[in-house]
Structure formats: C-alpha cells, structure tokens
Design an enzyme around this catalytic site. Structure first.
Site, short mmCIF file in Angstrom:
data_model
loop_
_atom_site.label_atom_id
_atom_site.label_comp_id
_atom_site.label_asym_id
_atom_site.label_seq_id
_atom_site.Cartn_x
_atom_site.Cartn_y
_atom_site.Cartn_z
CE1 TYR A 147 0.01 7.88 -6.75
CE2 TYR A 147 -1.87 8.71 -7.97
CZ TYR A 147 -1.36 8.01 -6.90
OH TYR A 147 -2.20 7.40 -5.99
CE LYS A 163 -0.58 4.36 -6.72
NZ LYS A 163 -0.33 3.45 -5.59
CG ASN A 206 -1.58 1.32 1.47
OD1 ASN A 206 -2.48 1.71 0.73
ND2 ASN A 206 -1.11 2.06 2.46
P1 NAD Z 1 -0.54 8.71 3.04
O1 NAD Z 1 0.47 9.67 2.58
O2 NAD Z 1 -1.51 9.10 4.10
O3 NAD Z 1 0.20 7.35 3.51
C1 NAD Z 1 1.25 6.82 2.77
C2 NAD Z 1 1.87 5.66 3.49
O4 NAD Z 1 3.01 5.25 2.72
C3 NAD Z 1 2.36 6.01 4.88
O5 NAD Z 1 2.08 4.96 5.78
C4 NAD Z 1 3.88 6.14 4.71
O6 NAD Z 1 4.60 5.66 5.83
C5 NAD Z 1 4.17 5.24 3.53
N1 NAD Z 1 5.32 5.76 2.80
C6 NAD Z 1 5.41 6.96 2.16
N2 NAD Z 1 6.67 7.09 1.67
C7 NAD Z 1 7.36 5.97 2.01
C8 NAD Z 1 8.70 5.51 1.81
N3 NAD Z 1 9.57 6.24 1.13
N4 NAD Z 1 9.04 4.32 2.33
C9 NAD Z 1 8.15 3.57 3.00
N5 NAD Z 1 6.88 3.93 3.23
C10 NAD Z 1 6.50 5.12 2.74
O7 NAD Z 1 -1.26 8.23 1.72
P2 NAD Z 1 -2.63 7.49 1.41
O8 NAD Z 1 -3.52 8.47 0.77
O9 NAD Z 1 -3.13 6.71 2.56
O10 NAD Z 1 -2.10 6.52 0.25
C11 NAD Z 1 -1.94 5.13 0.42
C12 NAD Z 1 -1.98 4.48 -0.95
O11 NAD Z 1 -3.22 4.80 -1.56
C13 NAD Z 1 -0.90 4.99 -1.91
O12 NAD Z 1 -0.41 3.90 -2.67
C14 NAD Z 1 -1.64 5.98 -2.79
O13 NAD Z 1 -1.06 6.10 -4.06
C15 NAD Z 1 -3.00 5.31 -2.86
N6 NAD Z 1 -4.13 6.20 -3.24
C16 NAD Z 1 -4.51 7.23 -2.43
C17 NAD Z 1 -5.59 8.02 -2.81
C18 NAD Z 1 -6.08 9.18 -1.95
O14 NAD Z 1 -6.91 9.98 -2.44
N7 NAD Z 1 -5.67 9.31 -0.71
C19 NAD Z 1 -6.25 7.78 -4.02
C20 NAD Z 1 -5.82 6.71 -4.81
C21 NAD Z 1 -4.75 5.92 -4.40
#
Ligand code: NAD
Length: 247
Positions: free
Chosen positions: A155, A159, A90
């Site tokens: 990005y 994906k 994730n």
């Molecule tokens: P967030 O930034 O709240 O959390 C990201 C997580 O990734 C954190 O736990 C962080 O510790 C970890 N992370 C970030 N950089 C890192 C690194 N260099 N090494 C190890 N861990 C790392 O983001 P989120 O919104 O919860 O996103 C989680 C996933 O969901 C991602 O893959 C993101 O692309 C995807 N996503 C999010 C959304 C959204 O709108 N929030 C939409 C589509 C997809």
C-alpha cells in the site's frame, strides 16, 4: 467553482470518491463516476439523484486493469460531453499484510489498482486534454506516502508511486496547460474506518494533532480547490489533509 466542467471520478461510488462526486456536483460540474460493479454504481447514482434529481451525473464500471477498456470508456465520455476537464484517480485498495505473509499475486493486485489503473486513465485523458488546450488531473495518495507504514508494504509502495506519477506528470504536462496534483488523506471516516470499534479509534485520535479523524468532506474540499481556477498556478503538489498526523 466548477460550473459546466466535465469531471471523471474513479472509485466514485462510496467513501472519499462519493464525497468528491457530490462536492463537484454541488459546484456545478457534470460528473461521470466509475465504480467496480454495476450494482454499486447504480446505488451511488440513485443516492445522488435522491439528494438532487437534476444533478448531471452518470456512471460506468470499466475494468480499471484493462487499459483498452478504460480508454474506450474515456473516449466515449469525450464523444458525449465534448471534453474532459478534470480526471480524479481515486479508486484504491489498502493492505495490512505482513511482508512474509503475502500470497502470490497479492502485492501485484494492490499495485495494479493503485498505480497501473491511474496510468490507464491518464493516457487517454491526456490526449483529450492536449487537444482541448488543457485540463486537470488529481490523484488520491495517502499520508503513508510520506512516512510508510508498519505492514501492508504494497500500500505505501503504491502511494509513493502515485506521488511519483503526480510530480513527474506535472513536469511533463505543464507546457500543455495540464495541472497534476494529489491529495494525501490521513485516517478518513469512510465505511471501513467508521466500522472500527471505539477502543481502536480513540488511541489513534490521540496521535493526531487536530484530535479527530478526517471526514470524507474534509478531503473532498481539497479536491474541489485543486480542480478549481483558485488553484490555477498549483501543480506538482501533494496536499496533505490529515490533521498533521503524518508528522
Ligand atoms: P472505499 O473502499 O470506501 O472506496 C474505494 C472506491 O474504489 C470505491 O468506489 C470502489 O468502487 C473503488 N474500487 C475498489 N476496488 C476497485 C476495483 N478493483 N476496480 C475499480 N474500482 C475499485 O475507500 P476510501 O477510503 O474512500 O478510499 C478512496 C481512496 O482514498 C483510495 O485511493 C485510498 O487509498 C485513499 N485513502 C483513504 C484513506 C482512508 O482513511 N479512508 C486514507 C488515505 C488514502
């Protein structure tokens, strides 16, 4: 739904990953979360323990760019717990840079965490899952893996690659009883989105057929279903959880 299953969740310290960790714990799994820094891992663990002190959860912060370090951590988890049933890839970073404004290494950094890191975790996990007779791998994709987005090309490119890994691994690993699926969230109210001003969010909401942004729990519910025996014949699926915003 996940009684006594052992689950590893990368990027489990906040946002969608934290909601997945919590959902899995509520459903009887033992969870090992990964974060990027010791402080954020500790913060997530203490928040989970304050919700339920008896939840079986621990955390690590391997450098996901380092294949050897990731393999060592995953092998250590197998040593301790005896198996790994579920791997959730994730962790991810987003990007909105215009194509002509990318700096050296910026594109590669997004690909490294969003794509290469998945492969680094998948390799040792697959070995373990094959030995134990099966398992489940889940990846976090995104709504932009279907349509692309205007800007931050790294990005959506990353994906699209996540979907490619998911579909291909599902075909390769099906005969080993390993299911591989992805969840493609739309705009989800994690810290980043929650901090956006209302005047930015409201016009966006008008474009979403369900007329709201997603909650992390909406997304975590899909991860619960796909990890559970309810999805026993589901593999190679990219499940959209976006209120039909992708259309
Ligand atoms: P967030 O930034 O709240 O959390 C990201 C997580 O990734 C954190 O736990 C962080 O510790 C970890 N992370 C970030 N950089 C890192 C690194 N260099 N090494 C190890 N861990 C790392 O983001 P989120 O919104 O919860 O996103 C989680 C996933 O969901 C991602 O893959 C993101 O692309 C995807 N996503 C999010 C959304 C959204 O709108 N929030 C939409 C589509 C997809």
């Amino acid at each position: 739904m996940l009684k006594d299953k052992v689950a590893v969740v990368t990027g489990g310290t906040r946002g969608i990953g934290y909601a997945i960790v919590k959902k899995y714990l509520e459903n009887g799994a033992k969870v090992i979360l990964f974060g990027s820094r010791p402080e954020t891992v500790e913060k997530a663990l203490s928040s989970l323990k304050s919700e339920n002190p008896s939840w079986p959860v621990e955390g690590f912060h391997p450098n996901l760019s380092d294949a050897k370090e990731v393999a060592k951590t995953i092998e250590g988890i197998k040593e301790k717990y005896g198996r790994i049933d579920i791997l959730v890839n994730n962790a991810g970073i987003s990007d909105s840079t215009k194509a002509d404004a990318y700096e050296d290494g910026q594109f590669e950094k997004v690909m490294d965490l969003n794509v290469n890191a998945i492969f680094h975790a998948v390799q040792p996990a697959v070995k373990i899952m094959k030995e134990q007779g099966g398992g489940c791998i889940l990846n976090t994709s995104s709504m932009v893996s279907i349509s692309g987005q205007p800007g931050g090309v790294a990005y959506p490119a990353s994906k699209f690659a996540v979907n490619g890994l998911t579909l291909s691994l599902a075909r390769e690993l099906g005969p080993s009883n390993i299911r591989v699926n992805a969840v493609a969230p739309g705009i989800t109210k994690t810290d980043m989105v929650a901090a956006l001003p209302d005047e930015m969010i409201q016009p966006l909401i008008k474009t979403i057929p369900l007329r709201r942004v997603g909650e992390p729990e909406d997304v975590a519910n899909a991860f619960l279903f796909l990890a559970s025996d309810m999805a026993s014949y589901v593999t190679g699926e990219i499940l959209s959880v976006d209120g039909a915003a992708r259309a």
